[in-house]
Design a protein around this motif. Structure first.
Motif, PDB file in Angstrom:
ATOM      1  N   VAL A 190      16.030  37.501  -9.476  1.00  0.00           N
ATOM      2  CA  VAL A 190      15.107  38.216  -8.603  1.00  0.00           C
ATOM      3  C   VAL A 190      13.709  38.154  -9.203  1.00  0.00           C
ATOM      4  CG1 VAL A 190      14.617  40.448  -7.538  1.00  0.00           C
ATOM      5  CG2 VAL A 190      16.982  39.762  -7.929  1.00  0.00           C
ATOM      6  N   ARG A 191      12.710  37.868  -8.352  1.00  0.00           N
ATOM      7  CA  ARG A 191      11.314  37.793  -8.801  1.00  0.00           C
ATOM      8  C   ARG A 191      10.776  39.195  -9.051  1.00  0.00           C
ATOM      9  NH1 ARG A 191       7.872  35.428  -4.454  1.00  0.00           N
ATOM     10  NH2 ARG A 191       7.511  37.591  -3.869  1.00  0.00           N
ATOM     11  N   ILE A 192      10.118  39.361 -10.202  1.00  0.00           N
ATOM     12  CA  ILE A 192       9.503  40.649 -10.568  1.00  0.00           C
ATOM     13  C   ILE A 192       8.139  40.390 -11.192  1.00  0.00           C
ATOM     14  CG2 ILE A 192      11.700  41.852 -10.952  1.00  0.00           C
ATOM     15  CD1 ILE A 192      11.231  41.420 -13.984  1.00  0.00           C
ATOM     16  N   ASN A 193       7.402  41.440 -11.462  1.00  0.00           N
ATOM     17  CA  ASN A 193       6.150  41.404 -12.224  1.00  0.00           C
ATOM     18  C   ASN A 193       5.172  40.334 -11.752  1.00  0.00           C
ATOM     19  OD1 ASN A 193       7.235  43.448 -13.793  1.00  0.00           O
ATOM     20  ND2 ASN A 193       7.954  42.063 -15.369  1.00  0.00           N
ATOM     21  N   GLU A 194       4.833  40.360 -10.478  1.00  0.00           N
ATOM     22  CA  GLU A 194       3.821  39.433  -9.976  1.00  0.00           C
ATOM     23  C   GLU A 194       2.474  39.844 -10.552  1.00  0.00           C
ATOM     24  OE1 GLU A 194       4.099  39.782  -5.759  1.00  0.00           O
ATOM     25  OE2 GLU A 194       6.152  39.046  -5.744  1.00  0.00           O
ATOM     26  N   THR A 195       1.732  38.875 -11.058  1.00  0.00           N
ATOM     27  CA  THR A 195       0.421  39.147 -11.642  1.00  0.00           C
ATOM     28  C   THR A 195      -0.655  38.911 -10.585  1.00  0.00           C
ATOM     29  OG1 THR A 195      -0.072  36.895 -12.376  1.00  0.00           O
ATOM     30  CG2 THR A 195       1.309  38.255 -13.842  1.00  0.00           C
ATOM     31  N   PRO A 196      -1.904  39.278 -10.878  1.00  0.00           N
ATOM     32  CA  PRO A 196      -2.980  39.002  -9.924  1.00  0.00           C
ATOM     33  C   PRO A 196      -3.186  37.501  -9.664  1.00  0.00           C
ATOM     34  CG  PRO A 196      -3.689  40.625 -11.530  1.00  0.00           C
ATOM     35  CD  PRO A 196      -2.365  40.104 -11.991  1.00  0.00           C
ATOM     36  N   PHE A 197      -2.650  36.646 -10.524  1.00  0.00           N
ATOM     37  CA  PHE A 197      -2.769  35.200 -10.319  1.00  0.00           C
ATOM     38  C   PHE A 197      -1.760  34.677  -9.294  1.00  0.00           C
ATOM     39  CE2 PHE A 197      -4.895  35.657 -14.392  1.00  0.00           C
ATOM     40  CZ  PHE A 197      -5.996  34.838 -14.226  1.00  0.00           C
ATOM     41  N   PHE A 198      -0.800  35.503  -8.897  1.00  0.00           N
ATOM     42  CA  PHE A 198       0.188  35.102  -7.892  1.00  0.00           C
ATOM     43  C   PHE A 198      -0.489  35.085  -6.530  1.00  0.00           C
ATOM     44  CE2 PHE A 198       3.714  35.561  -4.953  1.00  0.00           C
ATOM     45  CZ  PHE A 198       4.671  34.721  -5.505  1.00  0.00           C
ATOM     46  N   ARG A 199      -0.362  33.978  -5.823  1.00  0.00           N
ATOM     47  CA  ARG A 199      -0.984  33.805  -4.510  1.00  0.00           C
ATOM     48  C   ARG A 199       0.075  33.500  -3.464  1.00  0.00           C
ATOM     49  NH1 ARG A 199      -4.519  36.414  -5.749  1.00  0.00           N
ATOM     50  NH2 ARG A 199      -6.263  35.819  -6.999  1.00  0.00           N
ATOM     51  N   GLU A 200      -0.296  33.624  -2.197  1.00  0.00           N
ATOM     52  CA  GLU A 200       0.614  33.293  -1.102  1.00  0.00           C
ATOM     53  C   GLU A 200       1.124  31.866  -1.236  1.00  0.00           C
ATOM     54  OE1 GLU A 200      -1.015  34.166   2.752  1.00  0.00           O
ATOM     55  OE2 GLU A 200      -1.636  36.156   2.099  1.00  0.00           O
ATOM     56  N   ALA A 201       0.284  30.975  -1.724  1.00  0.00           N
ATOM     57  CA  ALA A 201       0.687  29.572  -1.903  1.00  0.00           C
ATOM     58  C   ALA A 201       1.846  29.438  -2.890  1.00  0.00           C
ATOM     59  CB  ALA A 201      -0.503  28.742  -2.386  1.00  0.00           C
ATOM     60  N   HIS A 202       1.982  30.382  -3.810  1.00  0.00           N
ATOM     61  CA  HIS A 202       3.060  30.333  -4.801  1.00  0.00           C
ATOM     62  C   HIS A 202       4.392  30.817  -4.232  1.00  0.00           C
ATOM     63  CE1 HIS A 202      -0.482  30.846  -7.703  1.00  0.00           C
ATOM     64  NE2 HIS A 202      -0.132  29.579  -7.719  1.00  0.00           N
ATOM     65  N   GLU A 203       4.334  31.517  -3.100  1.00  0.00           N
ATOM     66  CA  GLU A 203       5.534  32.112  -2.495  1.00  0.00           C
ATOM     67  C   GLU A 203       6.591  31.047  -2.171  1.00  0.00           C
ATOM     68  OE1 GLU A 203       7.972  35.053  -1.361  1.00  0.00           O
ATOM     69  OE2 GLU A 203       5.903  35.569  -1.786  1.00  0.00           O
ATOM     70  N   LYS A 204       6.164  29.898  -1.682  1.00  0.00           N
ATOM     71  CA  LYS A 204       7.103  28.843  -1.288  1.00  0.00           C
ATOM     72  C   LYS A 204       7.866  28.303  -2.504  1.00  0.00           C
ATOM     73  CE  LYS A 204       7.384  24.918   1.767  1.00  0.00           C
ATOM     74  NZ  LYS A 204       6.670  24.019   2.656  1.00  0.00           N
ATOM     75  N   LEU A 205       7.171  28.129  -3.614  1.00  0.00           N
ATOM     76  CA  LEU A 205       7.808  27.610  -4.835  1.00  0.00           C
ATOM     77  C   LEU A 205       8.520  28.701  -5.638  1.00  0.00           C
ATOM     78  CD1 LEU A 205       4.994  25.209  -6.071  1.00  0.00           C
ATOM     79  CD2 LEU A 205       7.150  24.574  -4.988  1.00  0.00           C
ATOM     80  N   ASN A 206       8.167  29.947  -5.394  1.00  0.00           N
ATOM     81  CA  ASN A 206       8.722  31.075  -6.150  1.00  0.00           C
ATOM     82  C   ASN A 206       9.196  32.173  -5.195  1.00  0.00           C
ATOM     83  OD1 ASN A 206       7.871  30.138  -8.923  1.00  0.00           O
ATOM     84  ND2 ASN A 206       5.902  30.202  -7.889  1.00  0.00           N
ATOM     85  N   PRO A 207      10.298  31.932  -4.480  1.00  0.00           N
ATOM     86  CA  PRO A 207      10.776  32.930  -3.514  1.00  0.00           C
ATOM     87  C   PRO A 207      11.273  34.201  -4.208  1.00  0.00           C
ATOM     88  CG  PRO A 207      12.369  31.152  -3.740  1.00  0.00           C
ATOM     89  CD  PRO A 207      11.166  30.763  -4.542  1.00  0.00           C
ATOM     90  N   LYS A 208      11.488  35.247  -3.421  1.00  0.00           N
ATOM     91  CA  LYS A 208      11.945  36.543  -3.961  1.00  0.00           C
ATOM     92  C   LYS A 208      13.255  36.415  -4.734  1.00  0.00           C
ATOM     93  CE  LYS A 208       9.293  40.043  -2.654  1.00  0.00           C
ATOM     94  NZ  LYS A 208       8.614  40.810  -3.664  1.00  0.00           N
ATOM     95  N   GLU A 209      14.171  35.571  -4.233  1.00  0.00           N
ATOM     96  CA  GLU A 209      15.464  35.371  -4.899  1.00  0.00           C
ATOM     97  C   GLU A 209      15.692  33.878  -5.133  1.00  0.00           C
ATOM     98  OE1 GLU A 209      18.248  37.086  -2.178  1.00  0.00           O
ATOM     99  OE2 GLU A 209      17.874  39.117  -2.893  1.00  0.00           O
TER     100      GLU A 209
END
Length: 190
Positions: free
Chosen positions: A153-172
């Motif tokens: 499970v994805r946790i601790n998103e930093t301010p550097f996390f962007r919507e563009a990263h969502e596709k490569l780093n899904p919630k699970e």
């Protein structure tokens, strides 16, 4: 009364033999995984440049205005962006900015590498993955192994996390992990 005693004896025997069976249970797989992971999370990173950044007019035409992303991060208190300087190198016009990290950004910096003409390539933490659960166990008795599907499970998103990263780093995220059956029972790490 004799029937109740024999039923209780049978249930106790069944319980004891099932606990000592060689079957890899979800709770055993989970326990082994947590022990091997030892509280370590998987860290995901993204690379971003800072320092003295120069981009040619042709670069800007192909890729758009690169400084916009830095301005967004400046608003979030991660960078300070200096004034635009127009310079000419080998008959090519370039935009030059001095981009510095704030103390807040330095908290997420994992490593950096000095590049050409003062540009620094930094690797920043964008999020982490931690163990979620054991989803599925498929034992292969003839090979003394088990393929176990583990959910992270994805946790601790930093301010550097962007919507563009969502596709490569899904919630699970799901991963297949191999467990080995030895004379001492099931093993995952040495």
């Amino acid at each position: 009364m004799k029937i109740k005693t024999s039923i209780l004896t049978f249930l106790l025997f069944t319980l004891l033999t099932s606990c000592s069976s060689d079957k890899l249970t979800t709770s055993k797989a989970e326990s082994l995984f947590i022990t091997c992971q030892a509280g370590e999370n998987l860290i995901k990173t993204n690379t971003s440049s800072y320092g003295i950044i120069e981009r040619s007019d042709s670069y800007k035409k192909r890729n758009g205005n690169f400084i916009e992303s830095y301005k967004k991060l400046e608003k979030e208190g991660l960078y300070t962006v200096g004034e635009l300087q127009r310079i000419k190198r080998s008959y090519i016009m370039k935009d030059r900015y001095e981009v510095n990290l704030t103390p807040k950004a330095k908290e997420f910096l994992i490593s950096s590498k000095k590049g050409f003409r003062g540009e620094i390539s930094g690797k920043f933490r964008i999020c982490e993955y931690t163990f979620g659960s054991i989803e599925e166990i498929h034992e292969i008795p003839e090979k003394n192994i088990a393929d176990v599907r583990v959910k992270f499970v994805r946790i601790n998103e930093t301010p550097f996390f962007r919507e563009a990263h969502e596709k490569l780093n899904p919630k699970e995220v799901f991963k297949q992990v191999k467990y080995k059956k030895t004379n001492d029972g099931w093993k995952l790490c040495n």
